[in-house]
Scaffold this motif. Structure first.
Motif, PDB file in Angstrom:
ATOM      1  N   ALA A 192      32.854  41.669  34.102  1.00  0.00           N
ATOM      2  CA  ALA A 192      33.705  41.117  35.162  1.00  0.00           C
ATOM      3  C   ALA A 192      35.070  40.747  34.604  1.00  0.00           C
ATOM      4  O   ALA A 192      36.100  40.889  35.270  1.00  0.00           O
ATOM      5  CB  ALA A 192      33.024  39.898  35.780  1.00  0.00           C
ATOM      6  N   LYS A 193      35.068  40.292  33.317  1.00  0.00           N
ATOM      7  CA  LYS A 193      36.315  39.932  32.648  1.00  0.00           C
ATOM      8  C   LYS A 193      36.380  40.674  31.318  1.00  0.00           C
ATOM      9  O   LYS A 193      35.554  40.436  30.436  1.00  0.00           O
ATOM     10  CB  LYS A 193      36.380  38.418  32.415  1.00  0.00           C
ATOM     11  CG  LYS A 193      37.671  37.960  31.767  1.00  0.00           C
ATOM     12  CD  LYS A 193      37.666  36.444  31.564  1.00  0.00           C
ATOM     13  CE  LYS A 193      38.944  35.985  30.885  1.00  0.00           C
ATOM     14  NZ  LYS A 193      38.964  34.504  30.679  1.00  0.00           N
ATOM     15  N   PRO A 243      29.279  37.922  26.123  1.00  0.00           N
ATOM     16  CA  PRO A 243      29.035  39.350  25.882  1.00  0.00           C
ATOM     17  C   PRO A 243      29.388  39.796  24.468  1.00  0.00           C
ATOM     18  O   PRO A 243      30.269  39.246  23.816  1.00  0.00           O
ATOM     19  CB  PRO A 243      29.941  40.031  26.918  1.00  0.00           C
ATOM     20  CG  PRO A 243      31.033  39.034  27.175  1.00  0.00           C
ATOM     21  CD  PRO A 243      30.393  37.686  27.062  1.00  0.00           C
ATOM     22  N   LEU A 244      28.665  40.819  24.020  1.00  0.00           N
ATOM     23  CA  LEU A 244      28.908  41.434  22.718  1.00  0.00           C
ATOM     24  C   LEU A 244      29.406  42.860  22.939  1.00  0.00           C
ATOM     25  O   LEU A 244      28.753  43.653  23.629  1.00  0.00           O
ATOM     26  CB  LEU A 244      27.629  41.455  21.880  1.00  0.00           C
ATOM     27  CG  LEU A 244      27.009  40.093  21.540  1.00  0.00           C
ATOM     28  CD1 LEU A 244      25.693  40.295  20.796  1.00  0.00           C
ATOM     29  CD2 LEU A 244      27.968  39.263  20.701  1.00  0.00           C
ATOM     30  N   ALA A 245      30.523  43.187  22.354  1.00  0.00           N
ATOM     31  CA  ALA A 245      31.092  44.522  22.521  1.00  0.00           C
ATOM     32  C   ALA A 245      30.347  45.564  21.707  1.00  0.00           C
ATOM     33  O   ALA A 245      30.298  46.739  22.063  1.00  0.00           O
ATOM     34  CB  ALA A 245      32.564  44.508  22.126  1.00  0.00           C
ATOM     35  N   SER A 246      29.736  45.121  20.594  1.00  0.00           N
ATOM     36  CA  SER A 246      29.074  46.074  19.704  1.00  0.00           C
ATOM     37  C   SER A 246      27.669  45.589  19.346  1.00  0.00           C
ATOM     38  O   SER A 246      27.497  44.484  18.815  1.00  0.00           O
ATOM     39  CB  SER A 246      29.895  46.267  18.426  1.00  0.00           C
ATOM     40  OG  SER A 246      29.208  47.091  17.502  1.00  0.00           O
ATOM     41  N   VAL A 247      26.681  46.410  19.660  1.00  0.00           N
ATOM     42  CA  VAL A 247      25.292  46.185  19.251  1.00  0.00           C
ATOM     43  C   VAL A 247      24.747  47.539  18.806  1.00  0.00           C
ATOM     44  O   VAL A 247      24.606  48.453  19.612  1.00  0.00           O
ATOM     45  CB  VAL A 247      24.432  45.620  20.397  1.00  0.00           C
ATOM     46  CG1 VAL A 247      22.981  45.486  19.944  1.00  0.00           C
ATOM     47  CG2 VAL A 247      24.966  44.278  20.867  1.00  0.00           C
ATOM     48  N   MET A 248      24.470  47.681  17.509  1.00  0.00           N
ATOM     49  CA  MET A 248      24.006  48.953  16.971  1.00  0.00           C
ATOM     50  C   MET A 248      22.631  48.792  16.337  1.00  0.00           C
ATOM     51  O   MET A 248      22.459  48.022  15.383  1.00  0.00           O
ATOM     52  CB  MET A 248      24.996  49.480  15.929  1.00  0.00           C
ATOM     53  CG  MET A 248      26.350  49.859  16.506  1.00  0.00           C
ATOM     54  SD  MET A 248      27.422  50.674  15.291  1.00  0.00           S
ATOM     55  CE  MET A 248      27.646  49.347  14.105  1.00  0.00           C
ATOM     56  N   PRO A 249      21.626  49.499  16.856  1.00  0.00           N
ATOM     57  CA  PRO A 249      20.290  49.426  16.258  1.00  0.00           C
ATOM     58  C   PRO A 249      20.182  50.314  15.026  1.00  0.00           C
ATOM     59  O   PRO A 249      20.747  51.417  14.988  1.00  0.00           O
ATOM     60  CB  PRO A 249      19.375  49.926  17.373  1.00  0.00           C
ATOM     61  CG  PRO A 249      20.242  50.835  18.185  1.00  0.00           C
ATOM     62  CD  PRO A 249      21.643  50.293  18.094  1.00  0.00           C
ATOM     63  N   GLN A 250      19.471  49.824  14.024  1.00  0.00           N
ATOM     64  CA  GLN A 250      19.174  50.650  12.851  1.00  0.00           C
ATOM     65  C   GLN A 250      17.939  51.493  13.169  1.00  0.00           C
ATOM     66  O   GLN A 250      16.985  50.993  13.764  1.00  0.00           O
ATOM     67  CB  GLN A 250      18.896  49.762  11.638  1.00  0.00           C
ATOM     68  CG  GLN A 250      18.534  50.535  10.376  1.00  0.00           C
ATOM     69  CD  GLN A 250      18.340  49.608   9.186  1.00  0.00           C
ATOM     70  OE1 GLN A 250      19.137  48.720   8.952  1.00  0.00           O
ATOM     71  NE2 GLN A 250      17.270  49.811   8.445  1.00  0.00           N
ATOM     72  N   PRO A 251      17.947  52.779  12.804  1.00  0.00           N
ATOM     73  CA  PRO A 251      16.780  53.616  13.090  1.00  0.00           C
ATOM     74  C   PRO A 251      15.504  53.044  12.470  1.00  0.00           C
ATOM     75  O   PRO A 251      15.493  52.616  11.314  1.00  0.00           O
ATOM     76  CB  PRO A 251      17.141  54.962  12.447  1.00  0.00           C
ATOM     77  CG  PRO A 251      18.632  54.976  12.400  1.00  0.00           C
ATOM     78  CD  PRO A 251      19.036  53.547  12.167  1.00  0.00           C
TER      79      PRO A 251
END
Length: 243
Positions: A91-92, A69-77
């Protein structure tokens, strides 16, 4: 073999190359801007080509693996597109910068907000990702592409080593060895990228110059040969008149 047969054969060969090239580069793919290092952060482009001549792409979904898993995913406009980030409970929980993260991004969806990817076109959707996992060499980002005629293409098939490429392969983000600063490269990597870009630019200019010079040289040689032939013909004609 006459000239017409040669022309037909050449045309068929060029058509085959064009078809093969189109097939090879028509997949949805993910390409890092710089280095995607384990444990660091990276900016990547999701490249979406339009494969249909009679329809345009109006929606793109990219799914992120729950086992890494990735905690941060930010799309560029992206002008003309609306991006929605979907998160799910883990789950963890993850430990990130001393904080416990209980949610991770599982999907990003881009929907047409006036723009479309038309026939013979592609669109890039930039993403900022982090923190990248350290226990895998790649991330498989399964994608779904929707056309305005309601056709849906699922880019979800995982490639297997030693096997032929599947018809609809899933985009794969390759991860490099971890860096000391956990920022996916840093200034040194940027300098190397700039140096490489400069070198590639010079090489491209040199190649372009060579490709321009080659026809000119060929034409020059042909001109010289024609001139020599003309002189020889003139000399022979003069000798015949003298005789």
């Amino acid at each position: 073999m006459n000239v017409s047969r040669i022309a037909v054969a050449g045309g068929l060969a060029l058509s085959s190359v064009a078809l093969l090239s189109g097939t090879a580069f028509a997949h949805v793919s993910v390409q890092p801007q710089g280095e995607a290092a384990k444990g660091g952060y990276a900016t990547v482009n999701v490249k979406v080509p339009n494969e249909r001549d009679n329809a345009s792409t109006v929606k793109v979904e990219v799914n992120f693996p729950v086992d890494h898993p990735l905690a941060s995913v930010m799309p560029q406009p992206v002008p003309g597109w609306k991006a929605v980030v979907t998160k799910s409970e883990l789950a963890k929980p993850l430990e990130l910068h001393g904080k416990k993260i209980t949610q991770a991004v599982t999907k990003v969806t881009w929907t047409s907000d006036g723009a479309k990817i038309g026939a013979g076109q592609f669109q890039q959707f930039p993403l900022s990702l982090g923190q990248l996992p350290e226990d895998t060499d790649q991330l498989v980002l399964k994608a779904v592409q929707t056309y305005d005629n309601n056709e849906v293409v699922r880019w979800i098939e995982e490639s297997k080593e030693g096997a032929a490429e599947p018809q609809n392969p899933a985009p794969v983000l390759k991860l490099s060895a971890a860096t000391g600063d956990h920022h996916g490269g840093g200034a040194a990597a940027d300098d190397k990228a700039d140096d490489k870009a400069g070198h590639d630019d010079k090489a491209a200019h040199a190649e372009a110059a060579d490709s321009t010079d080659t026809p000119a040289r060929v034409l020059g040689v042909v001109g010289i040969l024609i001139g020599v032939a003309g002189v020889a013909f003139g000399v022979l004609a003069g000798r015949r008149r003298s005789a």
